[in-house]
Enzyme design. Sequence first.
Site, PDB file in Angstrom:
ATOM      1  N   ARG A  21       0.841  -1.206   0.000  1.00 25.74           N
ATOM      2  CA  ARG A  21       0.000   0.000   0.000  1.00 25.74           C
ATOM      3  C   ARG A  21       0.870   1.247   0.000  1.00 25.74           C
ATOM      4  NH1 ARG A  21      -3.504  -0.371   5.007  1.00 25.74           N
ATOM      5  NH2 ARG A  21      -1.578  -1.276   5.747  1.00 25.74           N
ATOM      6  N   ASN A  40      -6.283  -2.518   2.412  1.00 29.32           N
ATOM      7  CA  ASN A  40      -6.340  -3.970   2.547  1.00 29.32           C
ATOM      8  C   ASN A  40      -7.783  -4.448   2.591  1.00 29.32           C
ATOM      9  OD1 ASN A  40      -3.556  -4.335   2.666  1.00 29.32           O
ATOM     10  ND2 ASN A  40      -3.490  -4.283   4.895  1.00 29.32           N
TER      11      ASN A  40
END
Length: 93
Positions: A21, A40
């Site tokens: 990320r 996520n």
Amino acid sequence: MNENVRLTAWVRGRVQGVGFRWWTRATALELGGLVGYAGNLGDGRVQVVAEGARAQCERLLDWLHHGDTPGRVDGVTEIWGQPRGGYEGFEIR
């Protein structure tokens, strides 16, 4: 013609707990002009939502598929749409 679009991509593989990320956010910021987030999902995937110029979104998608990402990308599924707005920058969720 480089209209603004919304890219939603679901990235599967070993992409959680490896800095994926963070890498996605850094890549989006490097490309410039993109807003959205990388987050996520409960099933182990990462969802990436990016809004901005089509060319920049396509470059981000290409990097998700073929870039030197952290972890391991086994596949990416994407959909394209109209921007919805409401993002201040590019976030990690």
